[in-house]
Design a protein around this motif. Structure first.
Motif, PDB file in Angstrom:
ATOM      1  N   ASP A   1       0.850  -1.197   0.000  1.00  0.00           N
ATOM      2  CA  ASP A   1       0.000   0.000   0.000  1.00  0.00           C
ATOM      3  C   ASP A   1       0.892   1.256   0.000  1.00  0.00           C
ATOM      4  OD1 ASP A   1      -1.441   2.240   0.856  1.00  0.00           O
ATOM      5  OD2 ASP A   1      -2.861   1.010   1.991  1.00  0.00           O
ATOM      6  N   PRO A   2       0.788   2.109  -1.035  1.00  0.00           N
ATOM      7  CA  PRO A   2       1.666   3.286  -1.125  1.00  0.00           C
ATOM      8  C   PRO A   2       1.584   4.194   0.104  1.00  0.00           C
ATOM      9  CG  PRO A   2       0.458   2.971  -3.170  1.00  0.00           C
ATOM     10  CD  PRO A   2      -0.122   2.010  -2.181  1.00  0.00           C
ATOM     11  N   ASP A   3       0.388   4.331   0.684  1.00  0.00           N
ATOM     12  CA  ASP A   3       0.261   5.187   1.874  1.00  0.00           C
ATOM     13  C   ASP A   3       1.092   4.652   3.034  1.00  0.00           C
ATOM     14  OD1 ASP A   3      -1.356   6.907   0.555  1.00  0.00           O
ATOM     15  OD2 ASP A   3      -3.242   6.133   1.401  1.00  0.00           O
TER      16      ASP A   3
ATOM     17  N   GLU B   1       8.482  -0.132  -3.480  1.00  0.00           N
ATOM     18  CA  GLU B   1       7.075  -0.523  -3.575  1.00  0.00           C
ATOM     19  C   GLU B   1       6.739  -1.715  -2.700  1.00  0.00           C
ATOM     20  OE1 GLU B   1       6.563  -0.962  -7.789  1.00  0.00           O
ATOM     21  OE2 GLU B   1       6.686   1.212  -8.134  1.00  0.00           O
ATOM     22  N   VAL B   2       7.727  -2.209  -1.965  1.00  0.00           N
ATOM     23  CA  VAL B   2       7.486  -3.376  -1.099  1.00  0.00           C
ATOM     24  C   VAL B   2       8.165  -3.183   0.251  1.00  0.00           C
ATOM     25  CG1 VAL B   2       7.546  -5.891  -0.921  1.00  0.00           C
ATOM     26  CG2 VAL B   2       7.676  -4.798  -3.168  1.00  0.00           C
ATOM     27  N   LEU B   3       7.376  -3.394   1.296  1.00  0.00           N
ATOM     28  CA  LEU B   3       7.898  -3.381   2.667  1.00  0.00           C
ATOM     29  C   LEU B   3       7.648  -4.765   3.266  1.00  0.00           C
ATOM     30  CD1 LEU B   3       8.751  -2.012   5.427  1.00  0.00           C
ATOM     31  CD2 LEU B   3       6.350  -1.373   5.683  1.00  0.00           C
TER      32      LEU B   3
ATOM     33  N   PHE C   1      16.413   3.969  -4.540  1.00  0.00           N
ATOM     34  CA  PHE C   1      15.514   3.765  -5.681  1.00  0.00           C
ATOM     35  C   PHE C   1      14.382   2.832  -5.230  1.00  0.00           C
ATOM     36  CE2 PHE C   1      19.666   4.908  -7.426  1.00  0.00           C
ATOM     37  CZ  PHE C   1      19.304   5.994  -8.192  1.00  0.00           C
ATOM     38  N   ASP C   2      14.312   1.666  -5.826  1.00  0.00           N
ATOM     39  CA  ASP C   2      13.195   0.759  -5.548  1.00  0.00           C
ATOM     40  C   ASP C   2      13.610  -0.442  -4.712  1.00  0.00           C
ATOM     41  OD1 ASP C   2      14.857  -0.162  -7.522  1.00  0.00           O
ATOM     42  OD2 ASP C   2      13.266  -1.097  -8.696  1.00  0.00           O
ATOM     43  N   GLU C   3      14.661  -0.305  -3.895  1.00  0.00           N
ATOM     44  CA  GLU C   3      15.079  -1.428  -3.062  1.00  0.00           C
ATOM     45  C   GLU C   3      13.913  -1.889  -2.171  1.00  0.00           C
ATOM     46  OE1 GLU C   3      17.053   1.335  -4.187  1.00  0.00           O
ATOM     47  OE2 GLU C   3      18.129   1.592  -2.292  1.00  0.00           O
ATOM     48  N   ILE C   4      13.848  -3.178  -1.967  1.00  0.00           N
ATOM     49  CA  ILE C   4      12.862  -3.739  -1.034  1.00  0.00           C
ATOM     50  C   ILE C   4      13.235  -3.302   0.384  1.00  0.00           C
ATOM     51  CG2 ILE C   4      12.077  -5.906   0.020  1.00  0.00           C
ATOM     52  CD1 ILE C   4      12.560  -7.164  -2.812  1.00  0.00           C
ATOM     53  N   ILE C   5      12.267  -2.793   1.134  1.00  0.00           N
ATOM     54  CA  ILE C   5      12.545  -2.393   2.517  1.00  0.00           C
ATOM     55  C   ILE C   5      12.320  -3.601   3.438  1.00  0.00           C
ATOM     56  CG2 ILE C   5      11.963  -0.823   4.405  1.00  0.00           C
ATOM     57  CD1 ILE C   5      10.889   1.133   2.274  1.00  0.00           C
TER      58      ILE C   5
END
Lengths: 510, 510
Positions: free
Chosen positions: A90-92, A110-112, A152-156
């Motif tokens: 979820d972006p929020d 885009e992924v946590l 950038f878009d690294e997975i958190i």
């Protein structure tokens, strides 16, 4: 790994012994410079120069994205199977994890992922390593150099759910995760005090070798951390979770992971030696007419307070002005060019009070000595507009020269040039403010500040780490042979470079 | 790197407060267990099993010689040109450098090199690395695990002439080489106390991460060493000689060399943080009726003495018997199963005395408390015949269980099974004596002692290191992933394996 909650304040037992201290009764109501995260405004969005790389004039900017894979639907399906309720897209919800505490650096992950166990962390990393997916480990996300958020878009990979205390042993040490009250109840404390930082995690503290206010007394985490469990980039679990105070069987591998900012492995458990809770804590606030006098006071203080001295910090008159202007804090003592905060912590209240009395009687003859408040300078600075923050170690007698040189060097370009920090550790926090971000001012500050520091054999990052922002300045504090060796260690432990890319090591190793 | 001379004793200011202490006046004349090296007899020559390798029953024996080059006349000519008066080949002069302090391990090196500068060390190693000549770095040669002497014909690289103090800064720390009186005169002390060891070198102390008597107070060398200069196997000089208390710029490489026993590089300079010399030092000697009572005394002591406690050591009744029998030392207090030595060091004599009085009044109700001598147990043990020595870390409540279990396990096989050590660090020195070397006794002790330690997650070498003797026992204290990573680090830094071969790492990495 545990949430290191806002640390309950130790009961301060101030001594009021001189009538020169009119505002004494309010002087102790201020906490240790706590900064409320939610009240922070986004003052500036860090410009990543995506695709261009760090330019010579802005070595802290992001480099081009490296050729990692991008997260696919298949990847998401794998993560959702592994962590059904704990794969966040979820972006929020992702927003606060993509931006740093200072609101100056923002990624677009885009992924946590929120694992609860070491085994889950291991499975995530094994998968990401095989798929060549970059990963940004994140604790409390309170870092100051852009190390804890994706570029950038690294997975958190968040460790916020790994917050269990595994064991506590009041003789040998403690394997910890969720601390604070837990330790207080047992009459112990943490050897580091980052209470002011509110929500930092102990795993993050260890990953960044956090310093803080108790270092003068209890030393750095390199001495107090007894053991670590670490998941390596390929998912292997390295169990060095000893609880022993002494162990000389081979190389001390845990030291590789302390302070490497998540670039060599993800810390999943920590064992740490905790000191007894002191019976008496006293705080004194003093004024000094010059930095030389402040240094003489420090020498006298070390001799007379000796083993009970737990902090010796300073602020200059510019800091005091900001505290008055923005936070309506009152200076309880005569206006002075410099102010000192001294804390003692000991096992016998009467002895500590007597030592402090003797010390103050000694220094009263040569300086304005009074008791007063503790500091909230960082908070006051956030009201000034944009702040360029530097965290410098120098020989202690040089630390204020840098502030004065910088004032002369910048002239009218800066709104304010202020200095404060940990005298006991030779650690200056130099802050330069400006109404808004100012590339011309920045070009006047850097590399001047780094060259100055390097000339005096100082460290360009005493306790904050290098993260993203300072990675390319490493050569000001480390010789090229050392950086090359760091690169070899990185290549050995994380051959694909998936762990916290773009951080700590410079873009180009000579 | 400097000679760490026998440390001048701090002025002990003993308190005599109970009349139960009849021999008080003589009780303070004994030093910190000083052992005179020249009076040591060769009690045993370590059998290297040359060419056979360590057998399952004797994993501490030497492995087969590795295929290093042998020193030729051309090599000698090179060394003599580089170090004209300092290339030693006289067998008489080489003898003392080929044998260890305990006289249990002996190599047969034919060349001793005595460089004076980092550049000379660099040239030696560059040459040896190219020629594939093995090198054994040697400091004061006081190690206990066969780490400081050659196993076969390795070239001995002695640092004994590298003994200059480079700088001393009484605020930030000190870059040191020749210490002792130098620091005392300036009102500082070393953060570690190995005065008893007579001739150890600071470079060797750092290479082996030496512990000693002040660790409880000042922490390990991992915290107090601020910087190192190291020459790598190929001659490259790694300058990490910072004098800063805080520096978070990249990986902390110096930690790799602390405690790696000369297998990763040769330490050529050390920068170390030195505490102020305490104004008051007090020593107390107490008897306890059980180990449980000793532990309770320790807990009480930590609470009441707090920040001034600098040592809490113990010995058992068997140790006391040996002190009486062999050294004619008198026990000044009532016979007890256990004895404790407590040292305090602080900045205010009156406060320290009061704390100690209060503490003793508290514990006097439950134990026999008296002041007395300091210990010379190791020296007494050398008179017993052959001693099997173990240096074990355990959870502190378990340390004496090992002694008792071992007594039951060995029954009449051993002459004596004694325990003493640093309670404050959870560090037991277990010593088992026998009239002479006894393979049957050894087989009963090992691997039993290692298995026992491993079961309680202890360390099989708390402060002595692994060296030659204990290298193959590393798996009792470290998981195979960790040992594999150590092997990778060794291969990265010393690809030909020329630095202190056969030491620290096991013969076979799983």
């Amino acid at each position: 790994m545990g949430i290191f909650q806002r640390f309950a304040r130790l009961p301060l037992k101030p001594l009021c012994i001189w009538s020169l201290c009119p505002q004494y009764s309010t002087a102790f109501t201020v906490g240790r410079g706590l900064i409320v995260r939610s009240s922070q405004l986004i003052q500036h969005r860090y410009v990543h120069s995506r695709g261009l790389g760090a330019s010579p004039g802005n070595l802290g900017a992001a480099p081009p994205r490296l050729p990692f894979s991008r997260v696919t639907q298949e990847d998401l399906a794998f993560f959702k199977t592994l962590l059904p309720e704990r794969t966040i897209t979820d972006p929020d919800l992702l927003k606060s994890c993509n931006v740093d505490w200072l609101k100056t650096v923002e990624g677009n992950s885009e992924v946590l992922l929120r694992p609860k166990t070491t085994e889950e962390v291991s499975q995530i990393l094994r998968y990401c390593n095989e798929r060549n997916l970059a990963v940004c480990p994140q604790g409390g996300n309170t870092g100051l150099v852009g190390g804890s958020v994706p570029v950038f878009d690294e997975i958190i990979l968040s460790t916020s759910l790994m917050n269990q205390v595994i064991t506590f042993d009041n003789i040998s040490g403690c394997v910890l995760e969720n601390l604070s009250n837990y330790l207080e109840e047992r009459d112990f404390i943490m050897p580091l005090d980052l209470g002011a930082k509110g929500s930092c995690h102990i795993g993050g503290n260890v990953s960044t070798n956090a310093g803080g206010l108790r270092l003068l007394r209890y030393g750095s985490l390199r001495g107090t951390v007894l053991g670590l469990e670490v998941v390596l980039a390929d998912g292997r679990v390295l169990n060095c979770l000893a609880t022993l105070r002494k162990d000389n069987t081979g190389y001390d591998l845990k030291q590789l992971f302390i302070g490497s900012e998540g670039t060599l492995g993800v810390i999943t458990a920590v064992s740490i030696l905790c000191p007894r809770k002191p019976r008496a804590v006293n705080v004194a606030f003093l004024g000094c007419s010059s930095f030389q006098q402040l240094l003489e006071t420090f020498q006298c203080c070390r001799g007379m307070l000796g083993e009970i001295l737990s902090a010796f910090e300073f602020l200059d008159a510019s800091c005091m002005s900001l505290l008055k202007k923005h936070l309506k804090l009152t200076n309880p003592i005569t206006e002075s060019p410099f102010y000192i905060v001294i804390e003692t912590a000991g096992s016998n209240a009467a002895h500590d009070e007597e030592k402090l009395h003797n010390f103050l009687e000694e220094v009263m003859s040569s300086s304005i000595a009074l008791w007063s408040l503790r500091e909230r300078i960082t908070e006051a600075l956030t009201h000034e507009g944009y702040t360029y923050k530097y965290d410098i170690s120098l020989p202690v007698e040089k630390i204020y020269d840098l502030v004065q040189d910088m004032r002369g060097h910048l002239g009218g370009m800066a709104k304010n040039v202020v200095g404060y920090g940990h005298v006991g550790d030779g650690n200056l926090h130099l802050n330069i403010t400006s109404p808004s971000k100012d590339p011309v001012l920045l070009a006047a500050i850097e590399p001047y500040v780094y060259e100055w520091t390097s000339e005096w054999k100082g460290s360009i990052s005493a306790e904050h780490g290098l993260g993203l922002k300072k990675r390319n300045y490493i050569y000001y504090s480390k010789p090229s042979e050392a950086v090359a060796l760091m690169g070899s260690i990185k290549a050995m432990l994380d051959p694909k470079g998936i762990l916290n890319p773009y951080k700590t090591l410079p873009d180009h190793i000579h």
